[in-house]
Design a protein around this motif. Structure first.
Motif, PDB file in Angstrom:
ATOM      1  N   PHE A 248      32.172  65.563  29.063  1.00 32.44           N
ATOM      2  CA  PHE A 248      30.955  65.121  29.737  1.00 32.44           C
ATOM      3  C   PHE A 248      30.245  64.034  28.937  1.00 32.44           C
ATOM      4  CE2 PHE A 248      31.464  69.551  31.228  1.00 32.44           C
ATOM      5  CZ  PHE A 248      31.804  69.232  32.525  1.00 32.44           C
ATOM      6  N   PHE A 249      30.325  64.114  27.616  1.00 31.21           N
ATOM      7  CA  PHE A 249      29.752  63.068  26.769  1.00 31.21           C
ATOM      8  C   PHE A 249      30.479  61.749  27.003  1.00 31.21           C
ATOM      9  CE2 PHE A 249      29.740  60.734  22.722  1.00 31.21           C
ATOM     10  CZ  PHE A 249      28.377  60.518  22.601  1.00 31.21           C
ATOM     11  N   ILE A 250      31.803  61.802  27.044  1.00 32.75           N
ATOM     12  CA  ILE A 250      32.593  60.598  27.296  1.00 32.75           C
ATOM     13  C   ILE A 250      32.297  60.044  28.689  1.00 32.75           C
ATOM     14  CG2 ILE A 250      34.944  59.692  27.493  1.00 32.75           C
ATOM     15  CD1 ILE A 250      34.065  60.408  24.638  1.00 32.75           C
ATOM     16  N   GLY A 251      32.188  60.918  29.675  1.00 37.41           N
ATOM     17  CA  GLY A 251      31.837  60.478  31.024  1.00 37.41           C
ATOM     18  C   GLY A 251      30.459  59.846  31.084  1.00 37.41           C
ATOM     19  N   GLY A 252      29.521  60.381  30.307  1.00 38.70           N
ATOM     20  CA  GLY A 252      28.183  59.808  30.254  1.00 38.70           C
ATOM     21  C   GLY A 252      28.171  58.423  29.642  1.00 38.70           C
ATOM     22  N   ILE A 253      28.962  58.242  28.605  1.00 39.72           N
ATOM     23  CA  ILE A 253      29.089  56.902  28.016  1.00 39.72           C
ATOM     24  C   ILE A 253      29.689  55.947  29.040  1.00 39.72           C
ATOM     25  CG2 ILE A 253      30.352  55.566  26.292  1.00 39.72           C
ATOM     26  CD1 ILE A 253      29.940  57.852  24.362  1.00 39.72           C
ATOM     27  N   GLY A 254      30.677  56.414  29.790  1.00 39.58           N
ATOM     28  CA  GLY A 254      31.276  55.583  30.831  1.00 39.58           C
ATOM     29  C   GLY A 254      30.270  55.206  31.905  1.00 39.58           C
ATOM     30  N   LEU A 255      29.413  56.145  32.299  1.00 39.56           N
ATOM     31  CA  LEU A 255      28.396  55.837  33.304  1.00 39.56           C
ATOM     32  C   LEU A 255      27.379  54.829  32.783  1.00 39.56           C
ATOM     33  CD1 LEU A 255      27.772  59.321  34.940  1.00 39.56           C
ATOM     34  CD2 LEU A 255      28.965  57.339  35.895  1.00 39.56           C
ATOM     35  N   TYR A 256      27.055  54.917  31.503  1.00 41.22           N
ATOM     36  CA  TYR A 256      26.160  53.910  30.918  1.00 41.22           C
ATOM     37  C   TYR A 256      26.818  52.534  30.955  1.00 41.22           C
ATOM     38  CZ  TYR A 256      23.778  51.081  27.486  1.00 41.22           C
ATOM     39  OH  TYR A 256      23.137  50.057  26.865  1.00 41.22           O
ATOM     40  N   LEU A 257      28.106  52.480  30.631  1.00 38.20           N
ATOM     41  CA  LEU A 257      28.816  51.201  30.670  1.00 38.20           C
ATOM     42  C   LEU A 257      28.909  50.660  32.094  1.00 38.20           C
ATOM     43  CD1 LEU A 257      31.663  51.928  28.116  1.00 38.20           C
ATOM     44  CD2 LEU A 257      29.647  50.480  27.781  1.00 38.20           C
TER      45      LEU A 257
ATOM     46  N   ARG B  18      31.035  45.655  37.554  1.00 42.20           N
ATOM     47  CA  ARG B  18      32.385  45.167  37.876  1.00 42.20           C
ATOM     48  C   ARG B  18      33.387  45.388  36.749  1.00 42.20           C
ATOM     49  NH1 ARG B  18      32.330  40.615  42.026  1.00 42.20           N
ATOM     50  NH2 ARG B  18      30.282  40.846  42.963  1.00 42.20           N
ATOM     51  N   ASP B  19      32.965  46.028  35.693  1.00 38.39           N
ATOM     52  CA  ASP B  19      33.842  46.264  34.544  1.00 38.39           C
ATOM     53  C   ASP B  19      34.785  47.430  34.847  1.00 38.39           C
ATOM     54  OD1 ASP B  19      34.992  46.235  32.068  1.00 38.39           O
ATOM     55  OD2 ASP B  19      33.242  47.049  31.019  1.00 38.39           O
ATOM     56  N   ARG B  20      36.042  47.127  34.967  1.00 41.25           N
ATOM     57  CA  ARG B  20      37.027  48.167  35.322  1.00 41.25           C
ATOM     58  C   ARG B  20      37.245  49.156  34.185  1.00 41.25           C
ATOM     59  NH1 ARG B  20      41.451  44.569  38.584  1.00 41.25           N
ATOM     60  NH2 ARG B  20      40.065  44.106  40.322  1.00 41.25           N
ATOM     61  N   LEU B  21      37.133  48.690  32.949  1.00 39.92           N
ATOM     62  CA  LEU B  21      37.293  49.602  31.816  1.00 39.92           C
ATOM     63  C   LEU B  21      36.183  50.651  31.813  1.00 39.92           C
ATOM     64  CD1 LEU B  21      38.768  50.409  29.247  1.00 39.92           C
ATOM     65  CD2 LEU B  21      37.333  48.783  28.007  1.00 39.92           C
ATOM     66  N   ALA B  22      34.955  50.254  32.138  1.00 43.35           N
ATOM     67  CA  ALA B  22      33.849  51.209  32.194  1.00 43.35           C
ATOM     68  C   ALA B  22      34.088  52.254  33.276  1.00 43.35           C
ATOM     69  CB  ALA B  22      32.536  50.468  32.451  1.00 43.35           C
ATOM     70  N   TRP B  23      34.560  51.814  34.428  1.00 46.29           N
ATOM     71  CA  TRP B  23      34.887  52.764  35.491  1.00 46.29           C
ATOM     72  C   TRP B  23      36.006  53.703  35.055  1.00 46.29           C
ATOM     73  CZ3 TRP B  23      32.138  54.117  39.509  1.00 46.29           C
ATOM     74  CH2 TRP B  23      31.187  53.241  40.002  1.00 46.29           C
ATOM     75  N   ALA B  24      36.985  53.173  34.326  1.00 45.13           N
ATOM     76  CA  ALA B  24      38.096  54.009  33.855  1.00 45.13           C
ATOM     77  C   ALA B  24      37.604  55.061  32.860  1.00 45.13           C
ATOM     78  CB  ALA B  24      39.171  53.137  33.220  1.00 45.13           C
ATOM     79  N   VAL B  25      36.687  54.687  31.973  1.00 43.82           N
ATOM     80  CA  VAL B  25      36.140  55.641  31.001  1.00 43.82           C
ATOM     81  C   VAL B  25      35.339  56.728  31.720  1.00 43.82           C
ATOM     82  CG1 VAL B  25      34.489  55.895  29.094  1.00 43.82           C
ATOM     83  CG2 VAL B  25      36.128  54.020  29.077  1.00 43.82           C
ATOM     84  N   ALA B  26      34.513  56.336  32.688  1.00 37.94           N
ATOM     85  CA  ALA B  26      33.723  57.310  33.433  1.00 37.94           C
ATOM     86  C   ALA B  26      34.627  58.267  34.213  1.00 37.94           C
ATOM     87  CB  ALA B  26      32.767  56.596  34.381  1.00 37.94           C
TER      88      ALA B  26
END
Length: 82
Positions: A29-38, A44-52
């Protein structure tokens, strides 16, 4: 997330200081939260969506979508606290 995995491996019982400080059960959930912040920073950042999505998927696959079982009734095999 690596620190949480190492803490979980170092103390399988989960009662040690590292397990209490790093809380490995909530690492996805911490990693998903970082992804949502990104995602919030750049939609439009695909890496951020991938992390989330990876954080969400890791939490879902680990079985954290349902409340933890505390009694013998209604427990899934292998997920009971007893």
């Amino acid at each position: 997330m690596l620190a949480a995995v190492l803490a979980d491996a170092a103390d399988p019982g989960g009662k040690g200081f590292l397990a209490q400080a790093l809380m490995p059960q909530y690492a996805p959930f911490f990693i998903g939260g970082i992804g949502l912040y990104l995602v919030h920073r750049g939609r439009r950042d695909r890496l951020a969506w991938a992390v989330a999505l990876a954080g969400w998927l890791a939490g879902w696959l680990a079985g954290w979508s349902s409340p933890p079982c505390t009694a013998g009734r209604g427990c899934r095999p292998g997920r009971c606290s007893r």
